[in-house]
Design a protein around this motif. Structure first.
Motif, PDB file in Angstrom:
ATOM      1  N   GLU A  83       0.837  -1.194   0.000  1.00 57.09           N
ATOM      2  CA  GLU A  83       0.000   0.000   0.000  1.00 57.09           C
ATOM      3  C   GLU A  83       0.872   1.244   0.000  1.00 57.09           C
ATOM      4  O   GLU A  83       2.016   1.210   0.440  1.00 57.09           O
ATOM      5  CB  GLU A  83      -0.946   0.016   1.187  1.00 57.09           C
ATOM      6  CG  GLU A  83      -0.273  -0.033   2.536  1.00 57.09           C
ATOM      7  CD  GLU A  83      -1.286  -0.115   3.673  1.00 57.09           C
ATOM      8  OE1 GLU A  83      -1.161   0.714   4.598  1.00 57.09           O
ATOM      9  OE2 GLU A  83      -2.175  -0.980   3.642  1.00 57.09           O
ATOM     10  N   CYS A  84       0.295   2.334  -0.524  1.00 60.00           N
ATOM     11  CA  CYS A  84       1.007   3.602  -0.511  1.00 60.00           C
ATOM     12  C   CYS A  84       0.022   4.754  -0.537  1.00 60.00           C
ATOM     13  O   CYS A  84      -1.113   4.614  -0.977  1.00 60.00           O
ATOM     14  CB  CYS A  84       1.976   3.715  -1.690  1.00 60.00           C
ATOM     15  SG  CYS A  84       1.182   3.894  -3.295  1.00 60.00           S
ATOM     16  N   ARG A  85       0.484   5.870  -0.030  1.00 58.86           N
ATOM     17  CA  ARG A  85      -0.253   7.131  -0.097  1.00 58.86           C
ATOM     18  C   ARG A  85       0.707   8.138  -0.731  1.00 58.86           C
ATOM     19  O   ARG A  85       1.807   8.350  -0.223  1.00 58.86           O
ATOM     20  CB  ARG A  85      -0.666   7.596   1.292  1.00 58.86           C
ATOM     21  CG  ARG A  85      -1.463   8.895   1.292  1.00 58.86           C
ATOM     22  CD  ARG A  85      -1.964   9.279   2.676  1.00 58.86           C
ATOM     23  NE  ARG A  85      -2.662   8.203   3.349  1.00 58.86           N
ATOM     24  CZ  ARG A  85      -3.960   7.871   3.179  1.00 58.86           C
ATOM     25  NH1 ARG A  85      -4.681   8.552   2.316  1.00 58.86           N
ATOM     26  NH2 ARG A  85      -4.506   6.882   3.862  1.00 58.86           N
ATOM     27  N   VAL A  86       0.273   8.730  -1.825  1.00 57.43           N
ATOM     28  CA  VAL A  86       1.075   9.729  -2.525  1.00 57.43           C
ATOM     29  C   VAL A  86       0.362  11.071  -2.388  1.00 57.43           C
ATOM     30  O   VAL A  86      -0.846  11.168  -2.601  1.00 57.43           O
ATOM     31  CB  VAL A  86       1.260   9.360  -4.013  1.00 57.43           C
ATOM     32  CG1 VAL A  86       1.916  10.500  -4.785  1.00 57.43           C
ATOM     33  CG2 VAL A  86       2.096   8.089  -4.149  1.00 57.43           C
ATOM     34  N   LYS A  87       1.130  12.100  -2.013  1.00 57.50           N
ATOM     35  CA  LYS A  87       0.610  13.462  -1.885  1.00 57.50           C
ATOM     36  C   LYS A  87       1.453  14.380  -2.764  1.00 57.50           C
ATOM     37  O   LYS A  87       2.674  14.218  -2.838  1.00 57.50           O
ATOM     38  CB  LYS A  87       0.671  13.935  -0.438  1.00 57.50           C
ATOM     39  CG  LYS A  87      -0.237  13.154   0.507  1.00 57.50           C
ATOM     40  CD  LYS A  87      -0.155  13.724   1.911  1.00 57.50           C
ATOM     41  CE  LYS A  87      -1.075  13.009   2.870  1.00 57.50           C
ATOM     42  NZ  LYS A  87      -1.033  13.629   4.223  1.00 57.50           N
ATOM     43  N   VAL A  88       0.765  15.341  -3.386  1.00 56.35           N
ATOM     44  CA  VAL A  88       1.465  16.290  -4.251  1.00 56.35           C
ATOM     45  C   VAL A  88       0.988  17.711  -3.997  1.00 56.35           C
ATOM     46  O   VAL A  88      -0.161  17.935  -3.595  1.00 56.35           O
ATOM     47  CB  VAL A  88       1.260  15.971  -5.753  1.00 56.35           C
ATOM     48  CG1 VAL A  88       1.879  14.637  -6.119  1.00 56.35           C
ATOM     49  CG2 VAL A  88      -0.210  16.010  -6.134  1.00 56.35           C
ATOM     50  N   THR A  89       1.898  18.645  -4.218  1.00 56.75           N
ATOM     51  CA  THR A  89       1.537  20.054  -4.323  1.00 56.75           C
ATOM     52  C   THR A  89       2.043  20.519  -5.677  1.00 56.75           C
ATOM     53  O   THR A  89       3.082  20.045  -6.166  1.00 56.75           O
ATOM     54  CB  THR A  89       2.147  20.924  -3.203  1.00 56.75           C
ATOM     55  OG1 THR A  89       3.567  20.871  -3.284  1.00 56.75           O
ATOM     56  CG2 THR A  89       1.689  20.465  -1.825  1.00 56.75           C
ATOM     57  N   LEU A  90       1.284  21.425  -6.279  1.00 61.60           N
ATOM     58  CA  LEU A  90       1.637  21.946  -7.591  1.00 61.60           C
ATOM     59  C   LEU A  90       1.950  23.428  -7.502  1.00 61.60           C
ATOM     60  O   LEU A  90       1.403  24.145  -6.668  1.00 61.60           O
ATOM     61  CB  LEU A  90       0.488  21.739  -8.581  1.00 61.60           C
ATOM     62  CG  LEU A  90       0.009  20.319  -8.821  1.00 61.60           C
ATOM     63  CD1 LEU A  90      -1.125  20.316  -9.844  1.00 61.60           C
ATOM     64  CD2 LEU A  90       1.135  19.413  -9.269  1.00 61.60           C
ATOM     65  N   ASP A  91       2.817  23.857  -8.387  1.00 68.02           N
ATOM     66  CA  ASP A  91       3.076  25.273  -8.609  1.00 68.02           C
ATOM     67  C   ASP A  91       2.866  25.481 -10.098  1.00 68.02           C
ATOM     68  O   ASP A  91       3.773  25.198 -10.905  1.00 68.02           O
ATOM     69  CB  ASP A  91       4.502  25.641  -8.181  1.00 68.02           C
ATOM     70  CG  ASP A  91       4.806  27.118  -8.376  1.00 68.02           C
ATOM     71  OD1 ASP A  91       3.871  27.884  -8.688  1.00 68.02           O
ATOM     72  OD2 ASP A  91       5.975  27.495  -8.218  1.00 68.02           O
ATOM     73  N   GLY A  92       1.655  25.859 -10.479  1.00 72.08           N
ATOM     74  CA  GLY A  92       1.319  25.945 -11.901  1.00 72.08           C
ATOM     75  C   GLY A  92       1.311  24.553 -12.498  1.00 72.08           C
ATOM     76  O   GLY A  92       0.605  23.672 -12.015  1.00 72.08           O
ATOM     77  N   ASP A  93       2.142  24.341 -13.524  1.00 73.20           N
ATOM     78  CA  ASP A  93       2.236  23.039 -14.186  1.00 73.20           C
ATOM     79  C   ASP A  93       3.437  22.238 -13.719  1.00 73.20           C
ATOM     80  O   ASP A  93       3.919  21.352 -14.429  1.00 73.20           O
ATOM     81  CB  ASP A  93       2.320  23.228 -15.708  1.00 73.20           C
ATOM     82  CG  ASP A  93       0.996  23.664 -16.307  1.00 73.20           C
ATOM     83  OD1 ASP A  93      -0.049  23.480 -15.647  1.00 73.20           O
ATOM     84  OD2 ASP A  93       0.998  24.199 -17.433  1.00 73.20           O
ATOM     85  N   THR A  94       3.926  22.553 -12.512  1.00 73.04           N
ATOM     86  CA  THR A  94       5.098  21.872 -11.973  1.00 73.04           C
ATOM     87  C   THR A  94       4.735  21.132 -10.690  1.00 73.04           C
ATOM     88  O   THR A  94       3.993  21.651  -9.861  1.00 73.04           O
ATOM     89  CB  THR A  94       6.219  22.894 -11.673  1.00 73.04           C
ATOM     90  OG1 THR A  94       6.562  23.572 -12.889  1.00 73.04           O
ATOM     91  CG2 THR A  94       7.454  22.221 -11.107  1.00 73.04           C
ATOM     92  N   ILE A  95       5.280  19.928 -10.541  1.00 75.00           N
ATOM     93  CA  ILE A  95       5.114  19.182  -9.298  1.00 75.00           C
ATOM     94  C   ILE A  95       6.093  19.778  -8.298  1.00 75.00           C
ATOM     95  O   ILE A  95       7.292  19.502  -8.352  1.00 75.00           O
ATOM     96  CB  ILE A  95       5.383  17.672  -9.497  1.00 75.00           C
ATOM     97  CG1 ILE A  95       4.432  17.090 -10.535  1.00 75.00           C
ATOM     98  CG2 ILE A  95       5.259  16.933  -8.154  1.00 75.00           C
ATOM     99  CD1 ILE A  95       4.769  15.657 -10.942  1.00 75.00           C
ATOM    100  N   GLU A  96       5.570  20.629  -7.433  1.00 73.60           N
ATOM    101  CA  GLU A  96       6.409  21.307  -6.455  1.00 73.60           C
ATOM    102  C   GLU A  96       6.888  20.322  -5.389  1.00 73.60           C
ATOM    103  O   GLU A  96       8.064  20.278  -5.040  1.00 73.60           O
ATOM    104  CB  GLU A  96       5.618  22.443  -5.812  1.00 73.60           C
ATOM    105  CG  GLU A  96       6.420  23.239  -4.809  1.00 73.60           C
ATOM    106  CD  GLU A  96       5.602  24.381  -4.230  1.00 73.60           C
ATOM    107  OE1 GLU A  96       6.160  25.479  -4.112  1.00 73.60           O
ATOM    108  OE2 GLU A  96       4.413  24.175  -3.905  1.00 73.60           O
TER     109      GLU A  96
END
Length: 157
Positions: free
Chosen positions: A43-56
């Motif tokens: 199992e996994c949990r992936v979290k992301v934040t974006l800055d426009g079209d970039t994976i910050e």
């Protein structure tokens, strides 16, 4: 007996499963996905934040076999700070590799994969393909949520 290249690939996977890049939690994620492989329990949990079209920020937590954990680690190293387009392109090439049944892709695509090419041998074992792709499924879902606010929830691989 494993070839020198297979031994190198195995070492890359072991190294990433031991020293995991990007394994952490973040609070204010724009997108998040929890995925489970019901076949083996990874199992996994992936979290992301974006800055426009970039994976910050690309962060993950999880538990499972060395293949799933190493795949998440390499995914983090290759995609944090990259464009959404790059993430989609690399994800497609990696899925193609996983469906190639242990055969390398053309030279350009293999080069694009960098450390992900270490998973070439994994594709020989259909049960392990889901392990390698688990984090990528979570990333795709988390990015959709971050971009479009979709609440898809966790899905089984």
């Amino acid at each position: 007996m494993a070839s020198a290249m297979e031994q190198l690939y195995q070492q890359v996977i072991l190294d990433h499963s031991r020293a995991r890049s990007g394994e952490r939690d973040i609070d204010a994620a724009h997108g998040e996905s929890f995925q489970v492989n019901p076949t083996c329990g990874d199992e996994c949990r992936v979290k992301v934040t974006l800055d426009g079209d970039t994976i910050e920020t690309l962060a993950w937590t999880g538990r499972g076999c060395s293949i799933s954990q190493a795949s998440l680690s390499v995914m983090h190293e290759m995609l944090e700070g990259e464009s959404l387009q790059r993430a989609e392109e690399l994800g497609e090439i990696f899925r193609e590799l996983m469906h190639a049944r242990g055969k390398e892709l053309d030279a350009h695509k293999q080069e694009e994969l960098e450390d992900l090419s270490a998973f070439t041998g994994v594709a020989k074992y259909p049960a392990r393909i889901k392990c390698a792709l688990l984090g990528w499924m979570a990333l795709r879902d988390a990015l959709l949520q971050a971009q479009y606010g979709e609440e898809k929830g966790g899905e089984h691989v």
